[in-house]
Design a protein around this motif. Structure first.
Motif, short mmCIF file in Angstrom:
data_model
loop_
_atom_site.label_atom_id
_atom_site.label_comp_id
_atom_site.label_asym_id
_atom_site.label_seq_id
_atom_site.Cartn_x
_atom_site.Cartn_y
_atom_site.Cartn_z
N LEU A 65 0.90 -1.75 -0.04
CA LEU A 65 -0.19 -0.37 -0.01
C LEU A 65 0.52 1.35 -0.59
N ARG A 66 0.39 2.62 -0.87
CA ARG A 66 1.18 3.85 0.06
C ARG A 66 0.23 3.74 1.61
N TYR A 67 0.67 5.15 2.17
CA TYR A 67 -0.20 5.97 2.64
C TYR A 67 0.40 7.18 2.75
N PHE A 68 -0.32 7.90 2.97
CA PHE A 68 0.05 9.46 3.86
C PHE A 68 0.24 10.68 4.88
N GLY A 69 0.66 10.65 5.32
CA GLY A 69 0.16 10.92 6.70
C GLY A 69 0.49 12.86 7.21
N THR A 70 0.47 13.75 7.83
CA THR A 70 0.72 14.75 7.90
C THR A 70 2.24 15.46 7.67
N GLY A 71 2.99 14.96 7.81
CA GLY A 71 4.25 15.62 6.68
C GLY A 71 3.56 15.12 5.10
N ALA A 72 5.37 15.85 4.17
CA ALA A 72 5.57 15.75 2.99
C ALA A 72 6.02 14.49 2.58
N THR A 73 5.80 13.43 2.58
CA THR A 73 5.96 12.62 2.49
C THR A 73 4.73 10.90 2.07
N MET A 74 5.40 10.42 0.57
CA MET A 74 4.20 9.56 0.48
C MET A 74 5.07 8.18 0.71
N PHE A 75 4.32 6.88 1.90
CA PHE A 75 5.29 6.37 2.59
C PHE A 75 4.64 4.63 1.65
N GLN A 76 5.19 3.64 1.90
CA GLN A 76 5.38 2.34 1.66
C GLN A 76 5.46 1.54 2.42
N ASN A 77 4.84 0.22 2.45
CA ASN A 77 4.45 -0.73 3.91
C ASN A 77 3.24 -1.75 3.16
N THR A 78 3.35 -3.40 4.21
CA THR A 78 2.70 -4.03 3.33
C THR A 78 1.75 -3.78 4.64
N TYR A 79 0.57 -4.45 4.26
CA TYR A 79 -0.03 -5.11 5.11
C TYR A 79 -1.69 -5.93 4.71
N SER A 80 -1.83 -6.57 6.30
CA SER A 80 -2.67 -7.73 6.04
C SER A 80 -4.05 -7.40 5.05
N LYS A 81 -4.61 -7.85 3.88
CA LYS A 81 -5.25 -8.02 3.34
C LYS A 81 -6.82 -7.76 3.67
N TYR A 82 -6.98 -8.69 5.49
CA TYR A 82 -8.52 -7.66 6.06
C TYR A 82 -8.46 -5.89 5.61
N HIS A 83 -7.07 -5.78 6.19
CA HIS A 83 -7.90 -3.82 5.88
C HIS A 83 -8.46 -3.25 5.25
N GLY A 84 -9.09 -2.05 5.50
CA GLY A 84 -10.20 -1.36 4.74
C GLY A 84 -9.30 -0.19 4.17
N PHE A 85 -9.01 0.10 2.89
CA PHE A 85 -7.90 0.99 2.48
C PHE A 85 -8.47 1.89 1.43
N SER A 86 -8.35 3.20 1.25
CA SER A 86 -8.79 3.57 -0.50
C SER A 86 -8.72 3.21 -1.15
N VAL A 87 -8.72 3.21 -2.52
CA VAL A 87 -8.49 2.73 -3.18
C VAL A 87 -8.96 4.14 -4.49
N ARG A 88 -8.05 4.14 -5.75
CA ARG A 88 -7.54 4.83 -6.65
C ARG A 88 -7.41 3.64 -7.88
N LEU A 89 -7.93 4.65 -9.18
CA LEU A 89 -7.78 3.71 -10.07
C LEU A 89 -7.38 4.50 -11.12
N VAL A 90 -6.26 3.82 -12.50
CA VAL A 90 -5.26 4.23 -12.94
C VAL A 90 -5.98 3.59 -15.02
N LYS A 91 -6.01 4.69 -15.75
CA LYS A 91 -6.40 4.11 -16.65
C LYS A 91 -5.42 3.68 -17.77
N ASP A 92 -6.07 1.97 -18.53
CA ASP A 92 -5.31 1.59 -19.21
C ASP A 92 -4.74 2.50 -19.86
N SER A 93 -3.26 2.39 -20.65
CA SER A 93 -2.03 2.57 -21.35
C SER A 93 -2.78 2.13 -22.98
#
Length: 304
Positions: A276-304
């Motif tokens: 996943l990618r996540y954002f806090g109150t600072g300037a950084t975009m973070f990366q991590n892995t989480y268990s699949k049962y968590h509920g997170f937001s989703v964005r989509l990307v247009k096919d190239s």
């Protein structure tokens, strides 16, 4: 009228310029300039400025109007690269489709199509680094994905924060959309030709490319987060690209961190977890892995 006057500071109109044109039925001849289109000017402005030139005034930040040339995205929040002596910071360029501004460095420009329809709902889109993303969180109740309920199921499920769609649904007060577990994300992506034709759930690498396109992960947080989120805690976004990340929080059996964190699934797995990618109150975009049962937001990307 100079090109600098035609790329007018936008400070007040409360509707999207494209919608205004559509609502008023204004026809814009190819190659026209603003002073050749009095009906267009009247339809998108609340009055005139000095010398009869209207202040076209603020298009709402959520509209994401941009301009492009044959090389892709070149207009938007900061036009100083083209007009360094002007004050067009945090404004949007307004130009007429098909007009040739090559003498001023813009080339032949057109409006970007900034919406798409998914599951019967219209979403804003934004193109960054040549890749088109949803500019809003997904809020799609598709077949096979449960909505609400307690626990941390291993079957496809999604939740509105606090189970409160009126506040946190994309049509609600805070416009956060649904929080999906990864099983729902996989179901969506596996059936994308039927559920989200022309779109897909981004990979971890696609999020990396997005961060690189806006200056790297160290600044991507600030540049991609929504600005002026009055219900957040020191959110600190400048929304330079119209991506509009909101601090939607997450679900893991209980709801947490709305107002201070945003989490987005990727489709990329890592054993029993996923990236996943996540954002806090600072300037950084973070990366991590989480268990699949968590509920997170989703964005989509247009096919190239």
């Amino acid at each position: 009228m100079s090109i600098a006057s035609e790329i007018t500071r936008l400070q007040g109109v409360k509707s999207d310029i494209l919608q205004a044109i559509s609502d008023k039925g204004v026809e814009v001849p190819s190659g026209s300039k603003l002073d050749d289109c009095p009906d267009l000017i009247a339809s998108i402005s609340g009055g005139g400025g000095g010398g009869g030139v209207p202040y076209l005034k603020n298009i709402m930040p959520t509209t994401g109007v941009k301009v492009v040339d044959e090389s892709g995205y070149i207009g938007g929040d900061f036009l100083g690269v083209y007009y360094p002596s002007t004050n067009y910071y945090n404004n949007f360029a307004v130009v007429i489709p098909g007009a040739d501004y090559s003498a001023s460095g813009l080339g032949s420009v057109t409006f970007v199509d900034t919406t798409t329809t998914i599951g019967g709902r219209v979403y804003r889109t934004v193109t960054i680094g040549g890749v088109t993303w949803l500019a809003e969180n997904l809020d799609y109740k598709f077949s096979g994905c449960g909505i609400g309920g307690g626990g941390t199921p291993t079957t496809p499920n999604a939740w509105y924060y606090n189970n409160d769609e009126a506040t946190y649904g994309i049509d609600g007060v805070r416009k956060c959309g649904l929080l999906y577990n990864w099983y729902a994300v996989k179901l969506l992506n596996d059936n994308r030709s039927d559920l989200i034709p022309g779109w897909h759930v981004p990979t971890n690498d696609e999020w990396t490319a997005l961060a690189n396109a806006v200056g790297g992960t160290g600044v991507a947080g600030t540049r991609l987060k929504a600005a002026n989120v009055d219900w957040a805690t020191s959110w600190g976004g400048t929304d330079d690209y119209g991506f509009g990340v909101l601090p939607a929080g997450y679900y893991d059996g209980s709801f947490s961190l709305v107002g201070s964190y945003a989490y987005f699934w990727t489709i990329t797995e890592s054993g029993d977890s996923a990236y996943l990618r996540y954002f806090g109150t600072g300037a950084t975009m973070f990366q991590n892995t989480y268990s699949k049962y968590h509920g997170f937001s989703v964005r989509l990307v247009k096919d190239s």
